[in-house]
Scaffold this motif. Structure first.
Motif, PDB file in Angstrom:
ATOM      1  N   ASN A  65       0.833  -1.205   0.000  1.00  0.00           N
ATOM      2  CA  ASN A  65       0.000   0.000   0.000  1.00  0.00           C
ATOM      3  C   ASN A  65       0.867   1.255   0.000  1.00  0.00           C
ATOM      4  O   ASN A  65       0.551   2.239  -0.681  1.00  0.00           O
ATOM      5  N   VAL A 100       4.135  -9.943  -4.520  1.00  0.00           N
ATOM      6  CA  VAL A 100       2.932  -9.392  -3.910  1.00  0.00           C
ATOM      7  C   VAL A 100       1.752 -10.320  -4.199  1.00  0.00           C
ATOM      8  O   VAL A 100       1.633 -10.849  -5.309  1.00  0.00           O
ATOM      9  N   TRP A 102      -2.598 -10.310  -3.797  1.00  0.00           N
ATOM     10  CA  TRP A 102      -3.726  -9.440  -3.505  1.00  0.00           C
ATOM     11  C   TRP A 102      -5.039 -10.114  -3.887  1.00  0.00           C
ATOM     12  O   TRP A 102      -5.063 -11.129  -4.583  1.00  0.00           O
ATOM     13  N   ASP A 103      -6.132  -9.524  -3.418  1.00  0.00           N
ATOM     14  CA  ASP A 103      -7.474 -10.019  -3.721  1.00  0.00           C
ATOM     15  C   ASP A 103      -7.939  -9.418  -5.042  1.00  0.00           C
ATOM     16  O   ASP A 103      -7.870  -8.196  -5.236  1.00  0.00           O
ATOM     17  N   LYS A 108      -6.961  -5.397  -2.688  1.00  0.00           N
ATOM     18  CA  LYS A 108      -6.243  -5.223  -1.424  1.00  0.00           C
ATOM     19  C   LYS A 108      -5.118  -6.249  -1.273  1.00  0.00           C
ATOM     20  O   LYS A 108      -5.347  -7.447  -1.420  1.00  0.00           O
ATOM     21  N   PRO A 109      -3.910  -5.794  -0.964  1.00  0.00           N
ATOM     22  CA  PRO A 109      -2.821  -6.743  -0.692  1.00  0.00           C
ATOM     23  C   PRO A 109      -3.156  -7.595   0.535  1.00  0.00           C
ATOM     24  O   PRO A 109      -3.750  -7.109   1.512  1.00  0.00           O
ATOM     25  N   LEU A 110      -2.761  -8.852   0.492  1.00  0.00           N
ATOM     26  CA  LEU A 110      -3.086  -9.790   1.560  1.00  0.00           C
ATOM     27  C   LEU A 110      -1.925 -10.010   2.518  1.00  0.00           C
ATOM     28  O   LEU A 110      -2.089 -10.694   3.540  1.00  0.00           O
ATOM     29  N   SER A 167      -8.282 -16.529   0.328  1.00  0.00           N
ATOM     30  CA  SER A 167      -8.483 -15.935  -0.991  1.00  0.00           C
ATOM     31  C   SER A 167      -8.307 -16.983  -2.091  1.00  0.00           C
ATOM     32  O   SER A 167      -9.040 -16.978  -3.091  1.00  0.00           O
ATOM     33  N   PHE A 181       1.451  -5.765  -9.906  1.00  0.00           N
ATOM     34  CA  PHE A 181       0.604  -5.127  -8.895  1.00  0.00           C
ATOM     35  C   PHE A 181       0.285  -3.689  -9.291  1.00  0.00           C
ATOM     36  O   PHE A 181      -0.864  -3.232  -9.152  1.00  0.00           O
ATOM     37  N   SER A 185      -3.345  -2.037 -10.261  1.00  0.00           N
ATOM     38  CA  SER A 185      -3.829  -0.968  -9.394  1.00  0.00           C
ATOM     39  C   SER A 185      -4.011   0.363 -10.116  1.00  0.00           C
ATOM     40  O   SER A 185      -4.848   1.182  -9.705  1.00  0.00           O
TER      41      SER A 185
END
Length: 503
Positions: A65, A100, A102-103, A108-110, A167, A181, A185
């Motif tokens: 983030n 990385v 993420w969902d 959102k990064p997990l 996930s 990522f 994003s």
């Protein structure tokens, strides 16, 4: 008549439009964003440091983030006062291997990004070696079985993080290196893509078939559907909210090779950054090496260019450490301190803070000073650190010549540590090769800038050489070479003592 011409001149000046490209350079220590004009000059720059997270000894993480916010802030800063319509394309270059998850729906990064320097998956690598998989992985991916690369990082995340497991069960898990990522994003389309250069650093990508290797995925228990689609390094990756297309993506070292305009087979660049990375363009020929890395330089217009690479894990980190422990007050001071000695007085350093990369690949090696006596002072420590960088580069460069069958001629250098004139001259002397340092040492950022500019029509490939200006050439002093080779042999003895230290 003169007044009419004057009015026309004013009108003409008003309608002339400057064209730009933007380069996002998301590195290990910071995020940097550049605005580059048609002359290839950087006209605006943004930089923000990234927090380094060390949960345990040998573990290194970043907050995804935070990375994303620094990139967004950088774009906003760069575009202030600039019409987005005048920006013809964005290039993204990134720290490679850093992983990385993420969902897919929320984005959102997990978990924190596991950084390329992180050694937590050494036990996984050792288990895979016991199963006899190291030769298969090296043959298919060009990479040694090492925690450096992404494959075992993904396996660790799937096996150890509850949010990742959940996930995955729901079919929403996505993996990517930093480029992937950021593409997901930043683009309106939420594309899940990576380029050939970054895919080739995961330890999951087959260099011959140019596809994810199903056998290796099975051995690591990694499902195919969490991986990004692999595309050429130059092309359309999506459009940002500003309406600007992302037209180029490359891993940082491959981008530096492109930025140094090493387009011909046999051309070599060395980047002295957080680590030191040596890449040789091997053209469309996939060269194999037992101790070096075979990798993809870039894919462009449906053509794949390969490279041989030697990765030295610690370079700029060693200089930062000298500042941290108070041996120098700032990085630039190392040059004068090292030059205050005529010779090293048999003091040597091995910079294995994160283990040893090429050609040793020992994740359990650790840093070492040796040869200290009561006469040794900070000058010896500082000089031995700089010399160790040059010895490491020399060791890889000679192996690269042997494995490629190509004699190195000119070495093109870049990266923050290349500002050090003592190190560059020492490097030239021990290599016996001329070193060319450009005025613009931001080769990593310029690589994807040039590629995006070519794709958008700002430049043609043959015009790029005119944009590279030389700052200084370092000519080898052959009279020093014999002594330096003896010193190199002594340094190799020190390396042997540093290996296998961690338990």
């Amino acid at each position: 008549m003169a007044r009419s011409s004057h009015r026309f001149l004013i009108f003409f000046q008003q309608v002339v439009v400057k064209l730009f490209t933007i380069s996002i350079d998301q590195g290990t220590s910071s995020t940097r964003v550049f605005l580059v004009n048609e002359e290839g000059r950087i006209v605006k720059k943004f930089q923000r440091r990234i927090t380094q997270i060390y949960p345990k000894p040998g573990w290194v993480e970043h907050d995804p983030n935070e990375i994303l916010e620094t990139v967004k802030d950088g774009l906003s800063n760069i575009l202030e006062g600039v019409n987005p319509k005048d920006v013809k394309g964005i290039g993204i270059t990134n720290q490679r291997e850093t992983s990385v998850v993420w969902d897919a729906e929320s984005g959102k990064p997990l978990y924190n990004a596991i950084v390329w320097q992180c050694r937590r998956t050494a036990p996984i690598c050792e288990e895979l070696k016991r199963k006899g998989l190291d030769d298969l992985i090296k043959d298919r991916t060009g990479l040694p079985l090492d925690p450096y690369f992404s494959g075992t990082k993904i396996k660790w995340l799937i096996e150890n993080v509850d949010e990742v497991k959940e996930s995955l069960k729901r079919g929403r898990l996505r993996f990517g290196t930093i480029d992937s990522f950021l593409i997901h994003s930043l683009t309106r389309e939420r594309n899940h893509l990576t380029d050939l250069s970054n895919a080739s650093r995961t330890m999951l990508f087959n260099l011959r078939t140019l596809k994810w290797d199903l056998d290796i995925l099975e051995y690591l228990s990694i499902p195919m559907d969490i991986l990004p689609k692999v595309v050429d390094s130059v092309g359309y990756f999506g459009e940002t909210i500003h309406g600007i297309p992302i037209l180029s993506v490359m891993g940082d070292q491959q981008s530096a090779l492109f930025g140094q305009l090493c387009f011909k087979e046999g051309m070599v660049k060395v980047t002295y950054g957080t680590g030191a990375f040596i890449l040789m363009n091997t053209g469309e020929n996939l060269k194999k090496s037992k101790k070096l890395v075979s990798t993809i330089a870039w894919g462009m217009d449906g053509k794949v260019i390969y490279a041989l690479e030697g990765s030295i894990f610690n370079c700029g980190t060693l200089i930062d450490w000298l500042v941290k422990v108070g041996l120098v007050s700032k990085p630039s001071e190392t040059e004068d301190v090292a030059m205050s000695l005529e010779k090293n007085d048999d003091v040597y350093f091995v910079g294995a803070f994160s283990g040893l990369g090429a050609p040793h690949w020992d994740s359990r090696a650790r840093g070492l000073f040796i040869g200290l006596t009561s006469d040794a002072g900070r000058e010896h420590l500082v000089r031995s650190v700089l010399e160790s960088i040059a010895y490491s580069v020399y060791e890889v460069a000679k192996l690269m010549e042997e494995d490629s069958g190509i004699e190195l001629r000119e070495i093109r250098v870049d990266g923050g540590v290349s500002k050090n004139n003592f190190l560059m001259q020492f490097q030239s002397d021990i290599l016996g090769k001329e070193i060319s340092r450009p005025v613009n040492r931001e080769s990593t950022a310029m690589g994807v800038t040039f590629a995006a500019g070519v794709k958008s029509g700002i430049w043609k490939m043959e015009e790029l050489e005119e944009l590279r200006k030389t700052d200084r050439r370092f000519i080898p002093d052959e009279s020093r070479r014999g002594r330096l080779m003896k010193n190199f042999d002594r340094w190799k003895e020190a390396v042997k003592r540093a290996m296998g230290w961690a338990r």
